[in-house]
Design an enzyme around this catalytic site. Structure first.
Site, PDB file in Angstrom:
ATOM      1  N   LYS A   1     101.215 -66.404 -83.258  1.00 52.80           N
ATOM      2  CA  LYS A   1     101.252 -67.419 -82.204  1.00 52.80           C
ATOM      3  C   LYS A   1     100.556 -66.944 -80.923  1.00 52.80           C
ATOM      4  O   LYS A   1     100.086 -67.752 -80.133  1.00 52.80           O
ATOM      5  CB  LYS A   1     102.694 -67.840 -81.933  1.00 52.80           C
ATOM      6  CG  LYS A   1     103.283 -68.613 -83.109  1.00 52.80           C
ATOM      7  CD  LYS A   1     104.681 -69.142 -82.828  1.00 52.80           C
ATOM      8  CE  LYS A   1     105.162 -70.046 -83.951  1.00 52.80           C
ATOM      9  NZ  LYS A   1     105.406 -69.299 -85.217  1.00 52.80           N
TER      10      LYS A   1
HETATM   11  C1  LIG Z   1     105.363 -69.862 -86.487  1.00 51.30           C
HETATM   12  C2  LIG Z   1     105.236 -68.943 -87.657  1.00 51.30           C
HETATM   13  C3  LIG Z   1     104.859 -69.399 -88.935  1.00 51.30           C
HETATM   14  C4  LIG Z   1     104.642 -70.862 -89.253  1.00 51.30           C
HETATM   15  O1  LIG Z   1     103.495 -71.387 -88.655  1.00 51.30           O
HETATM   16  P1  LIG Z   1     103.297 -72.986 -88.543  1.00 51.30           P
HETATM   17  O2  LIG Z   1     102.111 -73.158 -87.684  1.00 51.30           O
HETATM   18  O3  LIG Z   1     104.565 -73.506 -87.901  1.00 51.30           O
HETATM   19  O4  LIG Z   1     103.122 -73.521 -89.912  1.00 51.30           O
HETATM   20  C5  LIG Z   1     104.697 -68.463 -89.947  1.00 51.30           C
HETATM   21  N1  LIG Z   1     104.918 -67.156 -89.737  1.00 51.30           N
HETATM   22  C6  LIG Z   1     105.298 -66.670 -88.526  1.00 51.30           C
HETATM   23  C7  LIG Z   1     105.545 -65.211 -88.372  1.00 51.30           C
HETATM   24  C8  LIG Z   1     105.461 -67.544 -87.439  1.00 51.30           C
HETATM   25  O5  LIG Z   1     105.838 -67.064 -86.246  1.00 51.30           O
END
Ligand SMILES: *Cc1c(COP(=O)(O)O)cnc(C)c1O
Length: 476
Positions: free
Chosen positions: A117
């Site tokens: 993120k």
């Molecule tokens: C947020 C997250 C996801 C999922 O991603 P999306 O964009 O919500 O599909 C997967 N793995 C980790 C470690 C995350 O923080």
């Protein structure tokens, strides 16, 4: 480039208009009016830019296709300021790590909060600061987190001018490491609030405050959730970077496997594919919360009740509905806003589900858009972590393990598979210890963070008290 709503509201908006907004006024999500199509010479130029000048230059080239209301020199500077070796721990920003024949990991989690993120949130922080300064405005970001989103947002917004963050988390329910990541931040514009309740209580408070439109306007309340188009756009860049690293030239198709929850990450892959990046398959991997796997197998999209949303060992994918999914359905249905509104507005509200299984559009999901899917359970996760450790001496996090498990199911001969690494294992040490009997390595900069002073207020699950706190901080 203009932006329109998935549900048909067509008053054209510009990038910076939608940057600071959430949903469109008809309840839909914003999409660019059309995706720029890159021809062979354009794609060759992007490969050249990436190879010679690196990730930040590539990011500028891609963002500039979608943003025409920030001067090019400013946008270039924002990208250069965001994607640095200092912030992401390595010069490649998103390096490709070969795992075994035809299978690679794309490392997306070396940013400040150790989850993918950061790739988007770091840019969002700089874009917000830039645009707020240009308008002479301020913003109070109110969010709820059970882990990754909150720390990525705080590390992106810490110390930013014109921005305060109020981040609600369920008291005592995040991992010790995740709590320490957030609560050790000392910047005066970051406010950690541990709510006496569960994650849903935190979300309910955010909803209640946002629904008080007078309060929302007076205190300039905003969000950074995953439906923000700028976050999605920032993620498109690493599909290009991953592609260029996995291939010697632009003729070769590549597949991507993506651990998925809210469908933000893999939706960026869909956008890259729509732009003409030679992606064979987009492999959607879910955990036990298999809302998306069910859709891609059957055409039925069925939102889960809170009670049937499982708490799993890949917690950042524990979702009851996939908030970005509406964007793909809008493309699948040829941007028929009335139909999207009927599905996501009416059918989901009244029946909690819709079914496209018998619709001719569903056949296109795989044939034309390249989507396939699979699901990974706790036992699969542990087995994959053990297997990768035994074969490659590498420790992967539980979400990445889910992606890798499903990636292996869909590998095709002569098509390299790139599995996205979405977090570092240190964030989820308990599961690693369960799988391997040993804790994962800890990056040096996080040594001893659990012992640092904690900056957090514990408060009851009461929206009125949160409003009072925000008002008081704004007056200070
Ligand atoms: C947020 C997250 C996801 C999922 O991603 P999306 O964009 O919500 O599909 C997967 N793995 C980790 C470690 C995350 O923080």
């Amino acid at each position: 480039m203009n932006y329109i709503s998935t549900r048909g509201e067509a008053t054209p908006r510009k990038f910076c208009d939608i940057l600071l907004e959430g949903l469109a006024s008809d309840g839909g999500l914003y999409l660019p009016a059309q995706y720029p199509r890159l021809d062979a010479s354009h794609l060759a130029r992007l490969r050249d830019v990436y190879t010679r000048q690196g990730y930040a230059a590539l990011a500028f080239e891609i963002l500039a296709l979608y943003i025409d209301d920030i001067p090019a020199a400013d946008l270039r500077a924002l990208c250069a300021k965001t994607y640095t070796e200092q912030t992401f721990g390595n010069a490649a920003i998103a390096p490709l790590k070969p795992l075994e024949a035809g299978l690679h990991l794309l490392a997306l989690s070396n940013g400040p909060s150790l989850a993918f993120k950061d790739m988007a949130m770091q840019l969002l922080g700089n874009l917000f600061e830039y645009e707020l300064a240009r308008r002479g405005e301020t913003l109070n970001i109110l969010g709820a987190t059970s882990g990754d989103t909150g720390s990525a947002a705080e590390y992106a917004m810490r110390g930013k001018k014109g921005i305060r963050v109020f981040m609600l988390s369920p008291h005592g329910r995040m991992s010790t490491f995740q709590q320490a990541q957030m609560f050790s931040l000392r910047e005066a514009n970051i406010h950690n609030i541990a709510i006496e309740g569960v994650f849903d209580d935190c979300q309910d408070i955010v909803k209640a405050v946002s629904q008080d439109l007078a309060f929302k306007r007076q205190y300039r309340i905003g969000t950074v959730n995953s439906i923000n188009w700028a976050r999605l756009l920032a993620q498109v860049v690493y599909y290009f970077a991953g592609y260029f690293q996995a291939t010697p030239s632009n003729g070769q198709p590549v597949s991507f496997a993506v651990p998925s929850g809210n469908f933000g990450n893999v939706c960026a892959g869909h956008v890259a594919r729509m732009m003409g990046l030679p992606i064979a398959q987009l492999v959607v991997a879910t955990n036990e919360n298999d809302v998306l796997d069910e859709f891609f197998r059957t055409g039925r999209y069925r939102v889960r009740a809170a009670a049937s949303t499982h708490a799993t060992s890949s917690p950042s994918m524990d979702i009851s509905k996939a908030s970005n999914f509406e964007r793909f359905i809008a493309d699948l249905l040829g941007r028929d806003g009335a139909r999207v509104a009927a599905l996501f507005g009416d059918a989901l509200a009244s029946q909690g589900q819709f079914d496209l299984g018998a619709d001719p559009a569903f056949a296109r999901v795989r044939a034309q858009y390249g989507f396939v899917s699979g699901k990974s359970t706790h036992a699969d996760r542990l087995a994959t972590i053990r297997d990768v450790h035994a074969r490659h001496g590498l420790i992967i996090d539980p979400h990445t393990a889910d992606g890798l498990k499903v990636a292996r199911q869909h590998q095709q001969p002569d098509v390299p598979m790139v599995a996205l690494e979405t977090a570092l294992p240190i964030k989820f040490a308990a599961t690693i210890i369960e799988a391997l009997g040993q804790p994962p390595a800890r990056p040096a900069r996080f040594e001893g963070i659990e012992r640092l002073p904690r900056h957090v207020r514990v408060m009851p699950a009461d929206a009125a008290q949160i409003k009072t706190l925000i008002a008081r901080e704004c007056a200070a």
